[in-house]
Design a protein around this motif. Structure first.
Motif, short mmCIF file in Angstrom:
data_model
loop_
_atom_site.label_atom_id
_atom_site.label_comp_id
_atom_site.label_asym_id
_atom_site.label_seq_id
_atom_site.Cartn_x
_atom_site.Cartn_y
_atom_site.Cartn_z
N GLY A 55 -11.86 9.22 -6.51
CA GLY A 55 -10.73 10.74 -6.91
C GLY A 55 -10.54 10.88 -8.15
O GLY A 55 -10.17 10.36 -8.59
N ASN A 56 -9.10 11.43 -7.45
CA ASN A 56 -7.90 11.56 -8.27
C ASN A 56 -6.84 10.74 -7.75
O ASN A 56 -5.60 10.89 -8.45
N GLN A 57 -6.95 10.23 -7.26
CA GLN A 57 -6.21 8.69 -6.26
C GLN A 57 -6.21 8.07 -6.57
O GLN A 57 -7.20 6.89 -6.73
N LEU A 58 -5.25 6.69 -7.45
CA LEU A 58 -5.30 5.57 -8.10
C LEU A 58 -4.42 4.86 -6.65
O LEU A 58 -3.13 4.69 -7.30
N THR A 59 -5.21 4.15 -6.43
CA THR A 59 -4.42 2.96 -5.97
C THR A 59 -4.71 1.38 -5.66
O THR A 59 -5.40 0.52 -7.21
N TYR A 60 -2.95 1.14 -6.47
CA TYR A 60 -3.01 -0.45 -7.51
C TYR A 60 -1.94 -1.50 -6.39
O TYR A 60 -1.64 -0.83 -5.82
N THR A 61 -2.18 -2.46 -6.61
CA THR A 61 -1.60 -3.36 -6.18
C THR A 61 -0.87 -4.59 -7.45
O THR A 61 -1.10 -4.86 -7.68
N ASP A 116 3.66 -16.29 -8.74
CA ASP A 116 3.94 -17.36 -7.50
C ASP A 116 2.55 -17.54 -6.27
O ASP A 116 3.81 -18.03 -4.72
N GLY A 117 2.05 -16.15 -6.22
CA GLY A 117 0.75 -16.32 -5.48
C GLY A 117 1.54 -15.30 -4.19
O GLY A 117 0.64 -15.22 -2.95
N LEU A 118 2.18 -14.71 -4.23
CA LEU A 118 2.69 -13.29 -3.59
C LEU A 118 1.80 -12.59 -3.37
O LEU A 118 1.61 -12.09 -4.76
N GLN A 119 1.79 -11.80 -2.20
CA GLN A 119 1.50 -10.52 -2.43
C GLN A 119 2.36 -9.20 -2.67
O GLN A 119 3.55 -8.74 -2.11
N GLY A 120 1.80 -8.42 -3.85
CA GLY A 120 2.94 -7.41 -4.92
C GLY A 120 2.90 -5.82 -3.94
O GLY A 120 1.78 -5.81 -3.07
#
Length: 364
Positions: free
Chosen positions: A105-111, A116-120
């Motif tokens: 919809g109008n919601q953007l979910t991003y990482t 170094d392979g870490l999770q943002g």
């Protein structure tokens, strides 16, 4: 009489064209000049001073690619095309490197991207500015062809924009040195006597002071900045021009054409400007080429010491200063690339100077 006789300037041009390295270096200098003028057209990062920082992707290797999310700013960026082409774009948008995203919809979910392979960190924002048809407009894959520096800026863009300072300091410094050097050398050589002694005393005193030390002193007196460095370098290079012009005029003023000009009642200014100077341009042109190279090296040294072009302005010398410790930290190209740029440009000016010296030498 043969009609194929050539003038001295044509003969000099023919000799210069036969010098491969001289012609090649002149073409290279011309290309660097075009890049310097239109740096923001060629640079992938066209923001002012190519200063768009992304700390999460700092010190990445050449060829590194990442998805870049651009969040439009509500600030109105009113710039004309001339300002954008020659001074860079005022980038008020927010750019965020991301590893993945999802639009619902109008919601953007991003990482956010983290090395170094870490999770943002994962974030969700209101994305009314994005539609199914405009996703590619605001989320693009960005490739950094020469990698990024320690602040996450595009290294290629910084090199292209930095060429402007190194290239134009040569023109400004040589112009200043020519104006002062030709004036002082002409007066000293033409009039001689006490005037010559006084000017030679000034030249010798200036000559005895180490160039870099004198530039630092002038820069500190004028203040740190872009134009201050240009003026400081020019004010330290006039002595070489003055000595050459003085020596040439001392020899030329005894020639018959000068005697004839005096007999015709021409004033001293006309004799010097229209009769003597045009005949002694050859050595002056050669020393100007050498001064171009010297000005580039001096500016790079000043920027390395931190008293040249000031951040966020891009300069090859400042880039070496920021990254010289990376030589032993596994990223030597961050300092080597701007160093090579300086070396190639200086070498090109020296080769052009040597080619001009050979072409203008009437004995050869």
């Amino acid at each position: 009489m043969s009609k194929n006789s050539s003038s001295l300037s044509q003969l000099a041009l023919q000799k210069f064209i036969k010098n491969f390295w001289g012609v090649f270096s002149l073409i290279y200098i011309g290309l660097v000049g075009i890049i310097s003028v239109f740096a923001y057209v060629f640079a992938p990062d066209s923001s002012q001073n190519a200063n768009q920082m992304h700390v999460s992707i700092h010190s990445k290797s050449p060829g590194f690619s990442v998805d870049m999310l651009t969040i439009p700013s509500e600030v109105d960026n009113d710039q004309n095309w001339f300002d954008i082409i020659f001074f860079g774009k005022k980038n008020t948008n927010t750019e965020i490197p991301i590893s993945n995203y999802k639009l619902e919809g109008n919601q953007l979910t991003y990482t956010e991207y983290v090395s170094d392979g870490l999770q943002g960190e994962t974030k969700t924002i209101n994305a009314n500015f994005i539609t199914d048809n405009s996703t590619k407009q605001f989320i693009k894959k960005r490739t950094f062809y020469l990698g990024t520096d320690k602040y996450g800026r595009d290294l290629l863009s910084r090199l292209l924009v930095g060429a402007r300072i190194s290239f134009f300091i040569g023109f400004v410094a040589v112009f200043i040195s020519l104006v002062i050097g030709v004036f002082m050398g002409s007066i000293a050589g033409y009039y001689g006597g006490k005037i010559d002694a006084a000017i030679m005393w000034i030249i010798n005193v200036t000559w005895s002071i180490p160039t870099l030390l004198l530039v630092i002193a002038i820069t500190l007196a004028l203040g740190k900045g872009f134009w201050q460095v240009f003026i400081a370098v020019g004010l330290t290079m006039w002595v070489e021009v003055a000595r050459v012009v003085r020596g040439q005029i001392i020899s030329a003023k005894e020639m018959q054409y000068v005697t004839a000009a005096k007999a015709l009642g021409f004033n001293d200014f006309r004799i010097i400007a229209k009769h003597i100077l045009p005949n002694i341009l050859a050595p002056v042109i050669v020393i100007c080429a050498a001064n171009f190279a010297a000005a580039i090296l001096i500016e790079s040294g000043l920027s390395f010491l931190g008293i040249g072009a000031q951040p966020p302005m891009s300069s090859w010398g400042a880039m070496i200063k920021d990254h010289y410790n990376y030589i032993i930290l596994g990223k030597p190209y961050l300092a080597i690339l701007p160093g090579l740029c300086i070396m190639f440009l200086v070498m090109a000016f020296m080769l052009v100077g040597n080619a001009l010296r050979d072409a203008l030498d009437v004995k050869v």
